[in-house]
Design an enzyme around this catalytic site. Sequence first.
Site, PDB file in Angstrom:
ATOM      1  N   LYS A 151      40.504  25.743  41.544  1.00  0.00           N
ATOM      2  CA  LYS A 151      41.739  26.050  42.278  1.00  0.00           C
ATOM      3  C   LYS A 151      41.678  25.453  43.685  1.00  0.00           C
ATOM      4  O   LYS A 151      42.580  24.777  44.132  1.00  0.00           O
ATOM      5  CB  LYS A 151      41.911  27.568  42.342  1.00  0.00           C
ATOM      6  CG  LYS A 151      43.158  28.031  43.039  1.00  0.00           C
ATOM      7  CD  LYS A 151      43.317  29.537  42.882  1.00  0.00           C
ATOM      8  CE  LYS A 151      44.366  30.070  43.841  1.00  0.00           C
ATOM      9  NZ  LYS A 151      44.560  31.518  43.711  1.00  0.00           N
ATOM     10  N   GLU A 201      29.469  24.864  43.415  1.00  0.00           N
ATOM     11  CA  GLU A 201      28.899  24.712  42.066  1.00  0.00           C
ATOM     12  C   GLU A 201      29.676  23.661  41.277  1.00  0.00           C
ATOM     13  O   GLU A 201      29.099  22.760  40.648  1.00  0.00           O
ATOM     14  CB  GLU A 201      28.970  26.044  41.293  1.00  0.00           C
ATOM     15  CG  GLU A 201      28.054  27.130  41.809  1.00  0.00           C
ATOM     16  CD  GLU A 201      28.694  28.002  42.886  1.00  0.00           C
ATOM     17  OE1 GLU A 201      29.652  27.543  43.549  1.00  0.00           O
ATOM     18  OE2 GLU A 201      28.223  29.135  43.077  1.00  0.00           O
ATOM     19  N   GLY A 230      42.572  33.216  40.475  1.00  0.00           N
ATOM     20  CA  GLY A 230      41.624  32.515  39.606  1.00  0.00           C
ATOM     21  C   GLY A 230      41.393  33.247  38.289  1.00  0.00           C
ATOM     22  O   GLY A 230      41.450  32.673  37.208  1.00  0.00           O
ATOM     23  N   ARG A 231      41.143  34.560  38.389  1.00  0.00           N
ATOM     24  CA  ARG A 231      40.812  35.325  37.168  1.00  0.00           C
ATOM     25  C   ARG A 231      42.044  35.614  36.319  1.00  0.00           C
ATOM     26  O   ARG A 231      41.930  36.257  35.271  1.00  0.00           O
ATOM     27  CB  ARG A 231      40.067  36.609  37.546  1.00  0.00           C
ATOM     28  CG  ARG A 231      40.784  37.477  38.564  1.00  0.00           C
ATOM     29  CD  ARG A 231      39.842  38.518  39.165  1.00  0.00           C
ATOM     30  NE  ARG A 231      40.441  39.261  40.263  1.00  0.00           N
ATOM     31  CZ  ARG A 231      40.488  38.848  41.517  1.00  0.00           C
ATOM     32  NH1 ARG A 231      40.006  37.658  41.843  1.00  0.00           N
ATOM     33  NH2 ARG A 231      41.019  39.603  42.460  1.00  0.00           N
ATOM     34  N   GLU A 243      36.070  42.133  39.784  1.00  0.00           N
ATOM     35  CA  GLU A 243      36.491  41.349  40.939  1.00  0.00           C
ATOM     36  C   GLU A 243      37.817  41.896  41.482  1.00  0.00           C
ATOM     37  O   GLU A 243      38.061  41.886  42.675  1.00  0.00           O
ATOM     38  CB  GLU A 243      36.649  39.883  40.523  1.00  0.00           C
ATOM     39  CG  GLU A 243      36.381  38.915  41.654  1.00  0.00           C
ATOM     40  CD  GLU A 243      36.158  37.497  41.144  1.00  0.00           C
ATOM     41  OE1 GLU A 243      35.011  37.168  40.809  1.00  0.00           O
ATOM     42  OE2 GLU A 243      37.132  36.740  41.067  1.00  0.00           O
ATOM     43  N   HIS A 297      21.664  47.802  17.697  1.00  0.00           N
ATOM     44  CA  HIS A 297      20.214  47.651  17.533  1.00  0.00           C
ATOM     45  C   HIS A 297      19.540  47.383  18.873  1.00  0.00           C
ATOM     46  O   HIS A 297      18.413  46.900  18.919  1.00  0.00           O
ATOM     47  CB  HIS A 297      19.916  46.521  16.540  1.00  0.00           C
ATOM     48  CG  HIS A 297      20.437  46.853  15.177  1.00  0.00           C
ATOM     49  ND1 HIS A 297      19.667  47.427  14.208  1.00  0.00           N
ATOM     50  CD2 HIS A 297      21.681  46.744  14.663  1.00  0.00           C
ATOM     51  CE1 HIS A 297      20.411  47.644  13.124  1.00  0.00           C
ATOM     52  NE2 HIS A 297      21.635  47.232  13.386  1.00  0.00           N
ATOM     53  N   LYS A 342      30.316  32.080  48.634  1.00  0.00           N
ATOM     54  CA  LYS A 342      30.535  30.649  48.803  1.00  0.00           C
ATOM     55  C   LYS A 342      29.982  30.158  50.146  1.00  0.00           C
ATOM     56  O   LYS A 342      29.641  29.006  50.299  1.00  0.00           O
ATOM     57  CB  LYS A 342      32.028  30.322  48.680  1.00  0.00           C
ATOM     58  CG  LYS A 342      32.554  30.525  47.248  1.00  0.00           C
ATOM     59  CD  LYS A 342      34.011  30.126  47.091  1.00  0.00           C
ATOM     60  CE  LYS A 342      34.468  30.380  45.655  1.00  0.00           C
ATOM     61  NZ  LYS A 342      35.837  30.021  45.370  1.00  0.00           N
TER      62      LYS A 342
HETATM   63  C1  G6Q Z   1      38.749  34.472  40.714  1.00  0.00           C
HETATM   64  C2  G6Q Z   1      37.900  34.167  41.839  1.00  0.00           C
HETATM   65  C3  G6Q Z   1      36.745  33.250  41.542  1.00  0.00           C
HETATM   66  C4  G6Q Z   1      37.136  31.792  41.415  1.00  0.00           C
HETATM   67  C5  G6Q Z   1      35.880  30.947  41.453  1.00  0.00           C
HETATM   68  C6  G6Q Z   1      36.179  29.485  41.344  1.00  0.00           C
HETATM   69  O1  G6Q Z   1      39.726  35.166  40.781  1.00  0.00           O
HETATM   70  O2  G6Q Z   1      38.636  33.732  42.905  1.00  0.00           O
HETATM   71  O3  G6Q Z   1      36.050  33.631  40.387  1.00  0.00           O
HETATM   72  O4  G6Q Z   1      37.861  31.565  40.256  1.00  0.00           O
HETATM   73  O5  G6Q Z   1      35.179  31.215  42.622  1.00  0.00           O
HETATM   74  O6  G6Q Z   1      37.016  29.064  42.371  1.00  0.00           O
HETATM   75  P1  G6Q Z   1      37.744  27.673  42.303  1.00  0.00           P
HETATM   76  O7  G6Q Z   1      38.638  27.677  41.115  1.00  0.00           O
HETATM   77  O8  G6Q Z   1      38.489  27.552  43.579  1.00  0.00           O
HETATM   78  O9  G6Q Z   1      36.673  26.639  42.154  1.00  0.00           O
END
Ligand code: G6Q
Length: 544
Positions: free
Chosen positions: A204, A210, A265-266, A351, A382, A510
């Site tokens: 996003k 990462e 994002g989520r 989150e 199990h 981050k």
């Molecule tokens: C979700 C969070 C988080 C995000 C990641 C990746 O709601 O904001 O999980 O999706 O940190 O972020 P980017 O999509 O910006 O790389």
Amino acid sequence: MSTLTRSPAWLALSAHQTKIAKRPLRALFNEDSQRFDKFSLQFGDLLFDYSKQPVDATTVRLLLALAEQQGLADWITRMAAGEKINFTENRPVLHIALRANTPIFSDGKEVTQEVKRVLQQIEQFVEKIHNQSHRGYSGLPITDIVNIGIGGSDLGPVMVTEALRPYHVPQLRVHCVSNLDGAHLSTTLQSLNPATTLFIIASKTFTTQETLTNARSARRWFLENGGNEQAVAAHFVAVSTNREAVSQFGINPDNMFEFWDWVGGRYSLWSAIGLPIALAVGMEHFRSLLAGARAMDNHFLTAPFEQNLPVMLGLIGIWQINFFHITSQAILPYDQSMHRFPAYLQQLEMESNGKHVTRNGEAVDYSTGVIIWGEPGTNGQHAFYQLLHQGTQQFTADFLAPCQCHHPLSRHHPMLLANFFAQTEALMRGKTEQEVRSELTNQNLSADLVEYLLPHRTFPGNHATTSILFKKLDPATLGMLIALYEHKVFVQGIIWEINSFDQWGVELGKQLAGRILAELALDKPITGHDASTNGLINFYRAQQ
Ligand code: G6Q
């Protein structure tokens, strides 16, 4: 004390809890043969059974009164109207617009027009990959898609592509790389041919360490193994809200699929973040996924609260978390293809609702959120179910299963479901001393041995669970299920008066590593942290 915990609806629930807690679930079932009919709901092919939760008619009435007191109906309207209810980021919360078929506006702009435009772009791209008119640099068709993203830009695509495996088109394999650990990317690339691989860089913000690190390494691998700079365009596309950063990274913005800051994002798998899903299952199934979610949205927006699945699921959670004080919730899908569903809900719930201050910035004096974890049944049986049956921790659990399966191997599915039903029954009923005594006596054991074994063989029971059954795990049903939990999270956030839509804890992560990363390259002992952190860093450096 907060106003919430002093409010009439809260106090009424507290008083009621002390009474109902004295009546074990077994007794509630014995008292009322209609319990299942009274405390279960159906929507479409979905059955939601909360009769194994410690509720009676009064509980439901009081929980609904809490929802009313907290203005839930008004907040739902505000969300759907595109108000900036994610106030710490000054953004609307409009994932419902990603699957809507009627116009939705924000700031006077019809956001659903934008959604339609990007969906068309996705459709055209999927078509070109599937009909093999989009080819790699050597003229070969694309056979492998690698989605590089993390968190919200990864978990949705991973969970859904796994869950919908029976719907995958045969000619494409989808891989998802998220972890900064080089093992994730390296092992994924090991079996791939750069000439037939397409990378989707999903971020996003397009600033996530990462993802950008993995993306750079992927591009290096591509260039070192036969690709060239001119060929990057055919093999790298981006999904982002940040056009400038995409272009700086070296991906032509023409190869970018856009989404918007009003998509958390989520909550983003319905947007272009779902591109790997659309590639894996095709556009028709991707649109069915959206349609399933839309059906749940309409239900959430219009059904009376007592018949509203997300509202009731959310309120049952509140009942458990705030009045029975549970801190742990298991998600137990009896469906192997849903093996990433617990991880997906872990992010969605933890989150969103892992917050310690109210909308006004005051510290809460009640629990928000819950620790979510889980594994597919029957594997869990199990492993960790022992603690559920005979341990000392308080928890609740959602059991989920399809009634029809995609892999009808002789009796596998009925056996699987028999385990589901038996487990929820056993957790609720337990096994009394009397029952164990008669069971052991029937095995002709001596009286002494029976008495000796008795405490070890009894089960306290009275463990509350919720069961969710659905006809078949198809794209529409999966869409419905995910939206059910999304709206559940919304309901709980409103009751708790928190902002479910920011994530400053993630943002912190981050920033934190940056300083230490620089220190790892220094040639002198590190002393600027606490003794433990200094010690760990120095030990690591000594091993290099
Ligand atoms: C979700 C969070 C988080 C995000 C990641 C990746 O709601 O904001 O999980 O999706 O940190 O972020 P980017 O999509 O910006 O790389």
